[in-house]
Each structure stands twice: as C-alpha cells, then as structure tokens.
Write an enzyme that holds these catalytic residues in place. Structure first.
Site, PDB file in Angstrom:
ATOM      1  N   ASP A  12       0.869  -1.178   0.000  1.00 45.48           N
ATOM      2  CA  ASP A  12       0.000   0.000   0.000  1.00 45.48           C
ATOM      3  C   ASP A  12       0.900   1.219   0.000  1.00 45.48           C
ATOM      4  OD1 ASP A  12      -2.125  -1.654   0.114  1.00 45.48           O
ATOM      5  OD2 ASP A  12      -2.769  -1.126   2.141  1.00 45.48           O
ATOM      6  N   ASP A 131     -13.893  -6.313  -4.204  1.00 44.28           N
ATOM      7  CA  ASP A 131     -13.946  -6.378  -2.739  1.00 44.28           C
ATOM      8  C   ASP A 131     -15.317  -6.939  -2.376  1.00 44.28           C
ATOM      9  OD1 ASP A 131     -11.474  -5.192  -2.659  1.00 44.28           O
ATOM     10  OD2 ASP A 131     -12.216  -3.188  -2.186  1.00 44.28           O
TER      11      ASP A 131
END
Lengths: 252, 207
Positions: A12, A131
């Site tokens: 990330d 997701d």
C-alpha cells in the site's frame, strides 16, 4: 511442466511511501517502495502489486515516479491499483513500466470502462479488483475501501467483468482482510470455478498454511499477501518452499 | 571499440520501458535506443521487436509506420529478437481477430488455447525445455519464464523450435533461425533467467 502458482506481495503506497509498516533489517528505508520492491524481487516474488491509496489526485504523479523507479530495477511483472478511473490513467501507468492495472470502483461505476480498457490495451493488462463481503448466503461487492455497498452479487459480477474483458480477477474478502485468519476459501473457490481467467486470492493471510489453502481449497491461481511479508515473519522464499513441500508447483 | 547499438522498434504496441531498462541493466556498455525510424533500425547492430496486444493492431501498426520492409530486412541481416507478439508476427498466419497474415519470415501458425480446464490467458511462470543455442548460455533446462498470452505459436519446421513449453498442449516458447531468435515469454519480466537471456542476446553475434 506446469504453470506455477504465484505469490504476490502487495504494497500500500500513500503519497509515494509504503504504509502499514514494513520491517526489514536489511533495508535502509523501509518506507521506500523501491527498496521494498527490490527486496521482494531478490526473495523470488512472482509479481508485485502496488495499491495507491493516495487520497488526492494531485499526488498521483508521485505513484507514477515510484512505478518508473521500480520498473527500472525490478524485472518481474508489476500491477498498479488505486485511482485508475480513465484510459489516460492506464496509459500513464503502462508507460511508466506497469504491466497491469487493477480497476475497482471505476468498474462498478462504469462497467463499460473495463470494456474500453481491454479493447484499447488488451485483456492481459486489465485486472478487475473485487472487494466482497458475505451477506447471508451470498457475497456482495463493496467499493470505496469496503464502505459502500452496491447490491451486486460478487460471483455474477466476476463473470460479467470477464465478458467485458478482464484478464484476471483480484478477489479480496472484506470479511477476512486484516484478520490473519485465512482467505474466504468458499468465495474464492466459487469465483475461481465460475470464471475462465486467473484468480488472485487476497485478504486474511496470517500463516503459510493460509497460502496453501488458498491454492488447494480456494483454487486460486495466485495468492496475494501484505503483512506476513512486510513484517518479515516469513520471506517469500520460505513461503514458496513451504508451498512446494505441500505439493504445489511454484517457481523456486 | 565503439559501443554497439540495440534498437527497440517502437510501433505503438505496448510499453517499451521495461525491455529498454532490462537491456540497459544487462548491457550498460551498449547504446539502447527506442525508435520507429527505419534508418535507425537498419543502422543498429541488433534489433528487438517487442509487442503486446492483438495481432491485428500489431500488423496494422507495423504497416502504418511503414516498417514492414525494415523489419524483414533487419531480420535477414543482424541479431534480431522478437518478444511475445513480436514472435507471433514473424510467422505466416494467426487465427486471432478472425485470421491475420503475419510477416511470414518463418513458416508457422498461431492458434488459440482451447480447453475447458485451463485458465486463459496463459498467465504466469512456466518452464521452458531448451535445445542447444547460444541464447541459452548459462540458463539451465526447465527454468521458469513469465508468459502472458491467449494464442500460441507452432513452427512448421521443428528444427527452428529451441524452446518448448506445455500448457494444455506443447507449443513453441522460443524459436530461432539463423540470426533470429524470438520468445513467447517476456524475458524482461522473467527475473534472473530472463535477464540472462537478454545478456546472451546482447553478446550474440547472430551465429
């Protein structure tokens, strides 16, 4: 002779820096995505995924520089996700040296975007990131980092995205993400069996057995993990060796 | 000794950043250029034909850039490396996009992977069974390379196949004929083994 199952560390990146902490003794600056990527490259990662979580689009240029820098020194496939909203974003990332882009919210907002992207750049570089969260007996897709429900069935969505040209599905279980309790194996297997393209399992890895389960029970083609590698609990090489010992074909 | 020049042909098919960086990495003493200029390509010591995407666009772009004769000429005269679509374009014909003729530099066909049980594209790391050739110097048999493709090549004359991979069926992963070598996989994305192959190409005199 078989196609190896892949291990993909994920970073990330916020405003050009790795977040969620990385602890490697041999890295001078563990917040530098280039340093971390080089380490994973040395350890035998099969690909690296960067998730740009920068909030403002002003700072996106930073990510482009990160990709350029990594692609000059790391010679394995690179995927970039986060903030891919238009064809120009894809072109910019591919020109910077990315091999694939992961499209998430923009696909939900405008499914046609995936079609245009695949037509323009080829399915091989279009990953659709999903997701999903379990809702009763089914799984629903969520956007905006899992905050926004869409009412769309995850399995149907995966199939649709493949017909629109997705070359790969990056599937994250929102229920499992961050729990270190293993992948959502049922969901992963259902999606993997429903689509003809490779599926990357993501969300929940806490042990090496979880990686093995993702392949054997989740039927995933690749497994993605962040924290178990960032905190140097295991090296990529150890993970691959462990998988090989369980009879999984990996590139050692 | 003057530095060798390796020209990477830029005809608008995909990202050339990686291949150019990888060549710079393995051959820092050589001059790596990315170009669509016919004269620069023909003046270079070695030529790389990359390619990502669909064969129809690939052939259209080669023609639009008026590079067809240049590529044919380069492939007859100097060490020449085709990568991915740059391998498929060298062959006679591809089934992709309802059938497209290639450059026909080497006789062969390109077919689509077809199987109920296999994920398509063939994406990821697979092994290559090698046959003696300078491009394999210091690369062991059955090493893994990174592939991403939905169509596969078959050369008519198997003498020209110096690397074979299996995915559902056996196909040509690397071909070689005279001064030409071409790989279905991406050496620039294939870690140490891929870099070694590029190093070998950079050192190869085409014989």
């Amino acid at each position: 002779m078989t196609l190896a199952k892949r291990i993909i560390p994920c970073l990330d990146v916020d405003n050009g820096r790795v977040v969620k902490g990385v602890k490697f003794v041999d890295i001078r600056d563990a917040g530098d995505p280039v340093e971390v990527a080089k380490r994973y490259h040395r350890e035998g990662a099969d690909e690296i995924t960067f998730l740009d979580i920068t909030a403002t689009s002003d700072n996106r240029d930073t990510m482009v520089h990160v990709v350029e820098e990594v692609a000059s020194q790391v010679f394995i496939p690179l995927t970039v996700g986060g903030g891919i909203r238009q064809l120009e974003d894809i072109r910019t990332m591919l020109n910077a040296g990315a091999d694939k882009v992961a499209i998430n919210s923009a696909a939900v907002k405008t499914p046609e975007f995936v079609k245009q992207a695949a037509d323009k750049f080829g399915s091989q570089c279009i990953v659709v990131a999903i997701d999903a969260k379990q809702v009763d007996q089914d799984w629903e897709i969520f956007t905006h980092g899992g905050r926004k429900a869409t009412g769309i069935d995850a399995i149907e969505w995966a199939k649709k995205m493949v017909t629109y040209g997705a070359g790969e599905i990056l599937l994250t279980s929102m229920d499992k993400d961050g729990t270190k309790s293993g992948f959502d194996l049922e969901l992963t297997a259902k999606i993997s069996e429903s689509v003809p393209v490779p599926v990357i399992a993501s969300g929940g890895v806490g042990t090496l057995d979880h990686l093995v389960e993702g392949i054997l029970q989740g039927k995933a083609d690749a497994v993605l993990a962040a924290s178990i590698f960032h905190f140097a609990e295991y090296s990529i090489h150890e993970a691959k060796q462990y998988m090989a010992n369980q009879g999984i074909d990996v590139r050692l | 000794m003057t530095a060798n020049t390796i020209a990477i042909i830029d005809y608008g098919m995909g990202n050339l950043h990686s291949i150019s960086k990888a060549l710079q990495h393995v051959a820092p003493e050589q001059n790596i250029i990315v170009t669509a200029q016919s004269q620069q390509i023909l003046n270079a010591d070695k030529v790389v034909l990359p390619g990502v995407g669909a064969i129809k666009d690939c052939m259209l772009e080669i023609k639009r850039h008026e590079l067809q004769q240049t590529i044919i000429q380069a492939s007859q005269s100097k060490p020449f490396l085709g990568i991915c679509l740059g391998l498929q374009a060298l062959l006679s014909h591809s089934d992709e996009n309802q059938g497209i003729d290639g450059l026909n530099i080497i006789a062969g066909q390109v077919h689509q992977f077809q199987s109920q049980h296999l994920k398509i594209p063939h994406m990821g790391w697979n092994q290559v069974k090698t046959k003696a050739h300078p491009i394999w110097e210091n690369i062991a048999d059955n090493r893994y390379f990174y592939f991403v493709h939905s169509y596969y090549a078959q050369v008519d004359n198997l003498d020209y196949q110096i690397g074979e991979t299996e995915y559902g069926q056996k196909f040509c992963a690397v071909l070689a004929k005279d001064n030409i070598v071409a790989t279905q996989f991406h050496p620039e994305k294939s870690h140490e083994a891929g870099l070694q192959l590029l190093r070998n190409f950079a050192n190869w005199n085409g014989e």
